[in-house]
Write a protein that holds these residues in place. Sequence first.
Motif, PDB file in Angstrom:
ATOM      1  N   CYS A  71       0.858  -1.200   0.000  1.00  0.00           N
ATOM      2  CA  CYS A  71       0.000   0.000   0.000  1.00  0.00           C
ATOM      3  C   CYS A  71       0.883   1.235   0.000  1.00  0.00           C
ATOM      4  CB  CYS A  71      -0.892   0.016   1.239  1.00  0.00           C
ATOM      5  SG  CYS A  71      -2.272  -1.130   1.145  1.00  0.00           S
ATOM      6  N   LEU A  72       0.411   2.286  -0.652  1.00  0.00           N
ATOM      7  CA  LEU A  72       1.293   3.448  -0.758  1.00  0.00           C
ATOM      8  C   LEU A  72       1.296   4.296   0.494  1.00  0.00           C
ATOM      9  CD1 LEU A  72      -0.157   6.406  -1.536  1.00  0.00           C
ATOM     10  CD2 LEU A  72      -0.493   5.266  -3.682  1.00  0.00           C
ATOM     11  N   GLY A  73       0.335   4.090   1.355  1.00  0.00           N
ATOM     12  CA  GLY A  73       0.320   4.838   2.603  1.00  0.00           C
ATOM     13  C   GLY A  73      -0.982   4.601   3.337  1.00  0.00           C
ATOM     14  N   ALA A  74      -1.165   5.351   4.420  1.00  0.00           N
ATOM     15  CA  ALA A  74      -2.365   5.177   5.236  1.00  0.00           C
ATOM     16  C   ALA A  74      -2.848   6.524   5.755  1.00  0.00           C
ATOM     17  CB  ALA A  74      -2.081   4.245   6.408  1.00  0.00           C
ATOM     18  N   VAL A  75      -4.175   6.610   5.856  1.00  0.00           N
ATOM     19  CA  VAL A  75      -4.803   7.703   6.592  1.00  0.00           C
ATOM     20  C   VAL A  75      -5.304   7.063   7.877  1.00  0.00           C
ATOM     21  CG1 VAL A  75      -6.714   9.339   6.604  1.00  0.00           C
ATOM     22  CG2 VAL A  75      -5.416   8.950   4.503  1.00  0.00           C
ATOM     23  N   VAL A  76      -4.836   7.571   9.006  1.00  0.00           N
ATOM     24  CA  VAL A  76      -5.070   6.888  10.274  1.00  0.00           C
ATOM     25  C   VAL A  76      -5.827   7.786  11.244  1.00  0.00           C
ATOM     26  CG1 VAL A  76      -3.966   5.790  12.263  1.00  0.00           C
ATOM     27  CG2 VAL A  76      -2.933   5.548   9.979  1.00  0.00           C
ATOM     28  N   ASN A  77      -7.047   7.358  11.589  1.00  0.00           N
ATOM     29  CA  ASN A  77      -7.728   7.942  12.748  1.00  0.00           C
ATOM     30  C   ASN A  77      -7.801   6.829  13.783  1.00  0.00           C
ATOM     31  OD1 ASN A  77      -9.261   9.053  14.725  1.00  0.00           O
ATOM     32  ND2 ASN A  77     -10.914   9.765  13.386  1.00  0.00           N
ATOM     33  N   ALA A  78      -6.860   6.825  14.689  1.00  0.00           N
ATOM     34  CA  ALA A  78      -6.767   5.732  15.663  1.00  0.00           C
ATOM     35  C   ALA A  78      -7.683   5.945  16.862  1.00  0.00           C
ATOM     36  CB  ALA A  78      -5.321   5.559  16.110  1.00  0.00           C
ATOM     37  N   GLY A  79      -8.558   6.977  16.789  1.00  0.00           N
ATOM     38  CA  GLY A  79      -9.466   7.219  17.905  1.00  0.00           C
ATOM     39  C   GLY A  79      -8.681   7.380  19.198  1.00  0.00           C
ATOM     40  N   ALA A  80      -9.199   6.823  20.265  1.00  0.00           N
ATOM     41  CA  ALA A  80      -8.563   6.985  21.578  1.00  0.00           C
ATOM     42  C   ALA A  80      -7.175   6.346  21.637  1.00  0.00           C
ATOM     43  CB  ALA A  80      -9.469   6.389  22.654  1.00  0.00           C
ATOM     44  N   PRO A  98       4.077   5.269   5.112  1.00  0.00           N
ATOM     45  CA  PRO A  98       3.816   6.709   5.239  1.00  0.00           C
ATOM     46  C   PRO A  98       2.355   6.928   5.621  1.00  0.00           C
ATOM     47  CG  PRO A  98       4.759   6.149   3.094  1.00  0.00           C
ATOM     48  CD  PRO A  98       4.357   4.874   3.738  1.00  0.00           C
ATOM     49  N   PHE A  99       2.110   7.835   6.542  1.00  0.00           N
ATOM     50  CA  PHE A  99       0.718   8.011   6.965  1.00  0.00           C
ATOM     51  C   PHE A  99       0.427   9.451   7.363  1.00  0.00           C
ATOM     52  CE2 PHE A  99       0.717   8.524  11.601  1.00  0.00           C
ATOM     53  CZ  PHE A  99       2.048   8.232  11.898  1.00  0.00           C
ATOM     54  N   VAL A 100      -0.866   9.769   7.253  1.00  0.00           N
ATOM     55  CA  VAL A 100      -1.382  11.052   7.724  1.00  0.00           C
ATOM     56  C   VAL A 100      -2.320  10.750   8.889  1.00  0.00           C
ATOM     57  CG1 VAL A 100      -2.743  13.094   7.120  1.00  0.00           C
ATOM     58  CG2 VAL A 100      -1.196  12.075   5.422  1.00  0.00           C
ATOM     59  N   GLU A 101      -2.111  11.433   9.998  1.00  0.00           N
ATOM     60  CA  GLU A 101      -2.988  11.277  11.180  1.00  0.00           C
ATOM     61  C   GLU A 101      -4.174  12.230  11.039  1.00  0.00           C
ATOM     62  OE1 GLU A 101      -0.954  11.949  14.931  1.00  0.00           O
ATOM     63  OE2 GLU A 101      -2.853  12.459  15.914  1.00  0.00           O
ATOM     64  N   VAL A 102      -5.354  11.689  11.235  1.00  0.00           N
ATOM     65  CA  VAL A 102      -6.575  12.485  11.056  1.00  0.00           C
ATOM     66  C   VAL A 102      -7.464  12.357  12.279  1.00  0.00           C
ATOM     67  CG1 VAL A 102      -8.725  12.605   9.727  1.00  0.00           C
ATOM     68  CG2 VAL A 102      -6.564  12.338   8.535  1.00  0.00           C
ATOM     69  N   HIS A 103      -8.092  13.467  12.648  1.00  0.00           N
ATOM     70  CA  HIS A 103      -9.148  13.458  13.668  1.00  0.00           C
ATOM     71  C   HIS A 103     -10.316  14.282  13.166  1.00  0.00           C
ATOM     72  CE1 HIS A 103      -6.406  11.560  16.389  1.00  0.00           C
ATOM     73  NE2 HIS A 103      -5.502  12.445  16.019  1.00  0.00           N
ATOM     74  N   LEU A 104     -11.507  13.752  13.359  1.00  0.00           N
ATOM     75  CA  LEU A 104     -12.711  14.481  12.956  1.00  0.00           C
ATOM     76  C   LEU A 104     -12.871  15.755  13.772  1.00  0.00           C
ATOM     77  CD1 LEU A 104     -14.900  11.303  12.784  1.00  0.00           C
ATOM     78  CD2 LEU A 104     -14.646  12.882  10.869  1.00  0.00           C
ATOM     79  N   SER A 105     -12.688  15.634  15.073  1.00  0.00           N
ATOM     80  CA  SER A 105     -12.826  16.783  15.974  1.00  0.00           C
ATOM     81  C   SER A 105     -11.464  17.464  16.126  1.00  0.00           C
ATOM     82  CB  SER A 105     -13.337  16.316  17.341  1.00  0.00           C
ATOM     83  OG  SER A 105     -12.367  15.482  17.971  1.00  0.00           O
ATOM     84  N   ASN A 106     -11.506  18.696  16.628  1.00  0.00           N
ATOM     85  CA  ASN A 106     -10.254  19.396  16.933  1.00  0.00           C
ATOM     86  C   ASN A 106      -9.790  18.955  18.317  1.00  0.00           C
ATOM     87  OD1 ASN A 106      -8.168  21.058  17.563  1.00  0.00           O
ATOM     88  ND2 ASN A 106      -9.249  22.970  17.128  1.00  0.00           N
ATOM     89  N   VAL A 107      -8.856  18.021  18.331  1.00  0.00           N
ATOM     90  CA  VAL A 107      -8.436  17.439  19.620  1.00  0.00           C
ATOM     91  C   VAL A 107      -7.824  18.496  20.548  1.00  0.00           C
ATOM     92  CG1 VAL A 107      -8.171  15.049  18.854  1.00  0.00           C
ATOM     93  CG2 VAL A 107      -6.265  16.637  18.555  1.00  0.00           C
ATOM     94  N   PHE A 108      -7.310  19.584  19.965  1.00  0.00           N
ATOM     95  CA  PHE A 108      -6.672  20.616  20.798  1.00  0.00           C
ATOM     96  C   PHE A 108      -7.682  21.543  21.459  1.00  0.00           C
ATOM     97  CE2 PHE A 108      -3.417  19.266  17.771  1.00  0.00           C
ATOM     98  CZ  PHE A 108      -2.510  18.758  18.696  1.00  0.00           C
TER      99      PHE A 108
END
Length: 148
Positions: A71-80, A98-108
Amino acid sequence: MAAPTILVLQGPNLNLLGVREPEVYGSTTLTQLQQRLDLLAAELGVRLRHVQSNHEGELVDAIQIAAADGCLGAVVNAGAYTHTSVALRDALIGTALPFVEVHLSNVFARESFRHVSMMSDVALGVVTGLGAAGYEAGIRALVETRVG
Ligand code: DQA
């Protein structure tokens, strides 16, 4: 030649999208999100491999399998697990996927324990708070970085 594949990895409780805290995560279900991402992938000439699990080891397995499959990479929303999982961090580093970390909400903008990520420093980038658009940005970035 088969289209390049991107893993879209969703962690615990993301199977409950649309029902779970809609004021935080929106009213779109996981299936609807996946369909939206599949449309973008088709436009970009890539395929998506959707995996959701509530189990840490299954998420580790999915990362290892994606890397082994090329696979060329991953988009990862690992939740908690984002905030706690050394095992997921090790899988991402160990496979060099290679991966991009994603969160639906603004964790900050949320509780301080969500400000810590076990994987941000080894991600290509992080998108947080943009809902489904964050996954789309991650897919586009992987395609641009990996396919050119
Ligand atoms: C989340 C944020 C996490 O803190 C939380 O545990 C989730 C979802 C998000 O997409 O905003 O399950 O990753």
